[in-house]
Write an enzyme that holds these catalytic residues in place. Structure first.
Site, PDB file in Angstrom:
ATOM      1  N   ASP A   1     -20.240  -2.816  36.551  1.00 45.07           N
ATOM      2  CA  ASP A   1     -19.294  -2.560  37.636  1.00 45.07           C
ATOM      3  C   ASP A   1     -18.959  -1.070  37.743  1.00 45.07           C
ATOM      4  O   ASP A   1     -18.784  -0.396  36.719  1.00 45.07           O
ATOM      5  CB  ASP A   1     -18.003  -3.349  37.355  1.00 45.07           C
ATOM      6  CG  ASP A   1     -17.003  -3.229  38.480  1.00 45.07           C
ATOM      7  OD1 ASP A   1     -17.246  -3.811  39.542  1.00 45.07           O
ATOM      8  OD2 ASP A   1     -15.980  -2.523  38.301  1.00 45.07           O
TER       9      ASP A   1
ATOM     10  N   GLU B   1     -24.070  -1.020  39.517  1.00 45.88           N
ATOM     11  CA  GLU B   1     -23.409  -0.955  40.828  1.00 45.88           C
ATOM     12  C   GLU B   1     -23.115   0.518  41.090  1.00 45.88           C
ATOM     13  O   GLU B   1     -22.135   1.074  40.605  1.00 45.88           O
ATOM     14  CB  GLU B   1     -22.100  -1.757  40.827  1.00 45.88           C
ATOM     15  CG  GLU B   1     -21.545  -1.894  42.236  1.00 45.88           C
ATOM     16  CD  GLU B   1     -20.029  -1.834  42.359  1.00 45.88           C
ATOM     17  OE1 GLU B   1     -19.526  -2.123  43.459  1.00 45.88           O
ATOM     18  OE2 GLU B   1     -19.343  -1.472  41.394  1.00 45.88           O
TER      19      GLU B   1
HETATM   20  C1  NOJ Z   1     -16.697  -3.204  42.325  1.00 47.92           C
HETATM   21  C2  NOJ Z   1     -16.481  -4.670  42.488  1.00 47.92           C
HETATM   22  O1  NOJ Z   1     -17.593  -5.238  43.132  1.00 47.92           O
HETATM   23  C3  NOJ Z   1     -15.197  -4.840  43.263  1.00 47.92           C
HETATM   24  O2  NOJ Z   1     -14.993  -6.179  43.647  1.00 47.92           O
HETATM   25  C4  NOJ Z   1     -14.063  -4.310  42.426  1.00 47.92           C
HETATM   26  O3  NOJ Z   1     -12.866  -4.351  43.180  1.00 47.92           O
HETATM   27  C5  NOJ Z   1     -14.306  -2.873  41.970  1.00 47.92           C
HETATM   28  N1  NOJ Z   1     -15.649  -2.648  41.517  1.00 47.92           N
HETATM   29  C6  NOJ Z   1     -13.369  -2.493  40.840  1.00 47.92           C
HETATM   30  O4  NOJ Z   1     -13.703  -3.170  39.665  1.00 47.92           O
END
Ligand code: NOJ
Length: 548
Positions: free
Chosen positions: A210, A264
Site C-alpha cells: 500500500d 501501489e
Molecule cells: C491506498 C489504498 O488503496 C486506499 O484505499 C487507502 O485509503 C490509502 N492507500 C491509504 O492507506
C-alpha cells in the site's frame, strides 16, 4: 495456469476482494472471510489465478482497514487468524493464490506502538518510530510544516498530554487515525520484514504494498514550495525506497521465485515508476496510467505502448487495471462526458449514460485482457456494477468528510455485492438484514444469479474472456507465442496481434470498422463485447479474432 509455475504472476488474472463487501457469512450485514470461503467456487468458475484481499487486520476502520492495529491478526468482524489460514488453504486447493495487503506507510492510532508512543511522551524512543514534532509558533499551535493530507486538510494532528494540555504534533499523510511510520527507525524496518514472513509462512503467494511510494521522508520535513526534481520530493518516490524493497525482495525470494511483491505506486513519471520494477526490486506494480486514461484511442494507444516499452526495458510484466476500491466504477465513468479518472474531479451528481458506459466497459475489458501481462479485476467489475449513490448520512469513507463534503468518497464502489434475489440484501446477507452500506433498489438484474442465467450478461462475457485467456497460448503469459504487434486500422481503432493467430480490435469511433478489409479477411470471431454484423465492428466494441 500451471499451479507449479514460478512465473504464474506474469500473466495472471488477479481478482481483488474487498472483504467487507464480498459475502456475509455470519449474517451481520458485513462481509467476512467465512463468506469468501463459501464463495470460492464462484471465483474458481470465474477463472482467476489469485485473489488480492484488501486489509483484513484488526482495525478501527478509520480508513476501511488501511489503519492497521495488528499486522498479525484478523479483525473479529471478518473472522480470526484460523479462518484466514483456512481460506488461504481452501483457495490454493482450487488453484487460487492469495495476495495479502501490507500497509507500511502508516498504522492505526490504536496500534500498540502508537499508544505507547503517546504514553511515553515527547523525546521518548517510542515516539521515534513516528514523526512527532513540536508545533511552530509561540505556543506550538501551528503544525510543524504545511504538508497536506492525501485526503485533504493538514497532514498533522496535535495530541493532548496527560495534563490535558495540547502537546506535540504527529504526521499522517492520510487520516488522523493513520500515523505515518518513521522508516529511518530500525524497528519499523525489522517489523515489516517479519510481517512479510508471517504471511508467507501462512501460504501467501504475494504481497500488495500500500502507498508504496510514500514511506521514506526527508527527516528535515521541508515544506514543498515549488516542483521538485525526480527523487527530491520530501515524501514521494525517494531513493531510500529502492533499498527497502530490495530487502523485501530478498525476503520474498527466500520463499521461492513464485512469491511476489506488487507495488501501489501512483507516479506520473514513467521512468521513475520503472525503477521500482528493475531486477531485485519489486516484481510488479499497478498500471494506473492505463486505469485512469480517457476512453479514446488517442489516449489509450500511447498508454499501452509506453507501458509495454517501459516494462520491457526492465524485464517486468505489465499489468492492466480498469478499477479498484479507490476509483469510480468503469461503467459509470465511461458513460460520462469526461471518461478519464482523477481524484480531484470527483463530485456528486455527475451525469452518466449507463448503456454507453456498460458498452464501453465491456469493450475495455476485452481490450485489457488481450494485452501482454497480468490483468487485475475488482469485485463487481465482472458484474458491471455502476458506482452507487450513497446517502450522505451513510457515507463512511474519510475522503468525503475531509474534503468538506465536496468529494462523495469511495463508498460508491464498495457496496456489498448482489448475489441473488430481487431486493436488498440480494443474498449478500440473510433476508431482512441491513448491509453496512446500502445497496441500490434497482440491482435485481445485476445479481450473480440473474447474470448466470443470461448469456449476454457482463458476467458471461468475463467468464468467457478469462477462460479463453487462460486457454490460448498467445494471451496471459508472455513468451515466444505471445509476441505483441500493432495492426493499423485507422486513428479510432486499437488493434494488435498476439502471436500469429490472434488479433484484438477495438473501435472507439462512431463509424463501423470493416473487419473484412485489410489483412483481417478470413479471420473469424472468437468473442466480441457486442454483436458484430456482416463483418462490421460497431462503435465502442472489441472483438477477438483468430485465424485457423
Ligand atoms: C491506498 C489504498 O488503496 C486506499 O484505499 C487507502 O485509503 C490509502 N492507500 C491509504 O492507506
Amino acid at each position: 495456469m500451471n499451479s507449479d509455475d514460478p512465473d504464474w504472476w506474469r500473466g495472471a488474472a488477479i481478482y481483488q476482494v474487498y472483504p467487507r463487501s464480498f459475502a456475509d457469512g455470519n449474517g451481520d450485514g458485513m462481509g467476512d472471510l467465512a463468506g469468501v470461503r463459501s464463495r470460492l467456487p464462484y471465483l474458481a468458475a470465474l477463472g482467476v489465478d489469485a485473489v488480492w484481499f484488501t486489509p483484513w487486520y484488526p482495525s478501527p476502520m478509520a480508513d476501511g482497514g488501511y489503519d492497521v492495529a495488528d499486522y498479525r491478526g484478523v479483525d473479529p468482524r471478518f473472522g480470526d487468524l484460523a479462518e484466514a489460514e483456512g481460506l488461504i488453504e481452501d483457495a490454493l486447493a482450487v488453484g487460487i493464490r492469495t495476495i495479502i495487503d501490507v500497509v507500511p506507510n502508516h498504522i492505526s492510532d490504536q496500534h500498540e506502538w502508537f499508544r505507547s508512543a503517546l504514553a511515553a511522551g515527547p523525546g521518548s524512543p517510542e515516539r521515534d518510530r513516528f514523526w512527532f514534532r513540536d508545533g511552530r509558533g509561540p505556543g506550538g499551535e501551528q503544525a510543524p510544516n504545511g504538508w497536506v493530507s492525501e485526503f485533504g486538510g493538514p497532514a498533522w494532528s496535535r495530541v493532548t498530554g496527560p495534563d490535558g494540555e495540547p502537546e506535540q504534533w504527529y504526521l499522517h499523510l492520510f487520516a488522523p487515525g493513520q500515523p505515518d511510520l518513521n522508516w529511518h527507525h530500525p524497528d519499523v524496518v525489522t517489523e515489516h520484514e517479519e510481517v512479510l514472513r508471517f504471511w508467507f509462512d501462512r501460504g501467501a503467494g504475494g504481497i500488495r504494498i500500500d502507498s508504496a511510494a510514500l514511506l521514506a521522508k526527508d527527516p528535515s520535513l521541508p515544506d514543498v514550495t515549488e516542483p521538485t526534481a525526480p527523487g527530491q520530493h520530501p515524501y514521494v518516490d525517494r531513493e531510500e525506497l529502492q533499498e527497502i524493497y530490495r530487502a523485501w525482495r530478498k525476503v520474498a525470494e527466500s520463499y521461492g521465485p513464485d512469491r511476489v511483491l506488487i507495488g501501489e505506486l501512483w507516479l506520473p513519471d514513467a521512468e521513475r515508476f520503472a525503477r521500482y520494477l528493475r531486477p531485485g526490486v519489486l516484481h510488479s506494480a499497478f498500471n494506473f496510467d492505463f486505469m485512469t486514461a480517457p476512453w479514446t484511442a488517442a489516449d489509450l494507444r500511447p498508454s499501452i505502448s509506453n507501458t509495454l516499452e517501459l516494462h520491457d526495458g526492465v524485464g517486468a510484466p505489465a499489468t492492466w487495471v480498469l478499477s479498484n476500491h479507490d476509483v469510480t466504477r468503469p461503467v459509470t465513468r465511461y458513460g460520462r462526458t469526461e471518461t478519464g479518472f482523477a481524484f480531484e474531479r470527483k463530485r456528486f451528481g455527475v451525469p452518466t449514460d449507463p448503456a454507453l458506459g456498460r458498452r464501453r466497459a465491456r469493450a475495455a475489458a476485452l481490450l485489457a485482457m488481450a494485452l501482454p501481462g497480468a490483468y487485475y479485476l475488482y469485485q463487481g467489475e465482472e458484474l458491471g456494477l455502476p458506482e452507487a449513490d450513497i446517502p450522505r448520512d451513510r457515507i463512511d469513507d474519510p475522503m468525503h468528510a475531509r474534503s468538506g463534503g465536496v468529494d462523495p468518497g469511495r463508498d460508491g464502489c464498495r457496496v456489498p455485492l448482489p448475489w441473488s434475489g430481487a431486493e436488498p440484501p440480494y443474498g449478500f446477507s440473510p433476508a431482512g438484514v441491513e448491509t453496512w452500506l446500502p445497496q441500490p433498489p434497482d440491482w435485481a438484474a445485476l445479481t450473480v444469479a440473474a447474470q448466470e442465467a443470461d448469456p449476454g450478461s457482463m458476467l458471461a462475457l468475463y467468464r468467457a474472456a478469462l477462460a479463453l485467456r487462460a486457454r490460448r497460448p498467445e494471451l496471459g503469459a508472455s513468451g515466444p507465442d505471445a509476441a505483441f504487434a500493432w495492426t493499423e486500422l485507422g486513428p479510432d481503432v486499437i488493434a494488435f496481434r498476439r502471436g500469429a493467430r490472434f488479433v484484438s480490435v477495438t473501435n472507439f469511433g462512431d463509424a463501423p470498422v470493416d473487419l473484412a478489409a485489410g489483412d483481417l479477411a478470413g479471420w473469424t470471431a472468437l468473442l466480441a463485447s457486442a454483436p458484430t454484423e456482416g463483418g462490421l465492428l460497431p462503435a465502442d466494441t472489441t472483438v477477438w479474432l483468430t485465424v485457423h
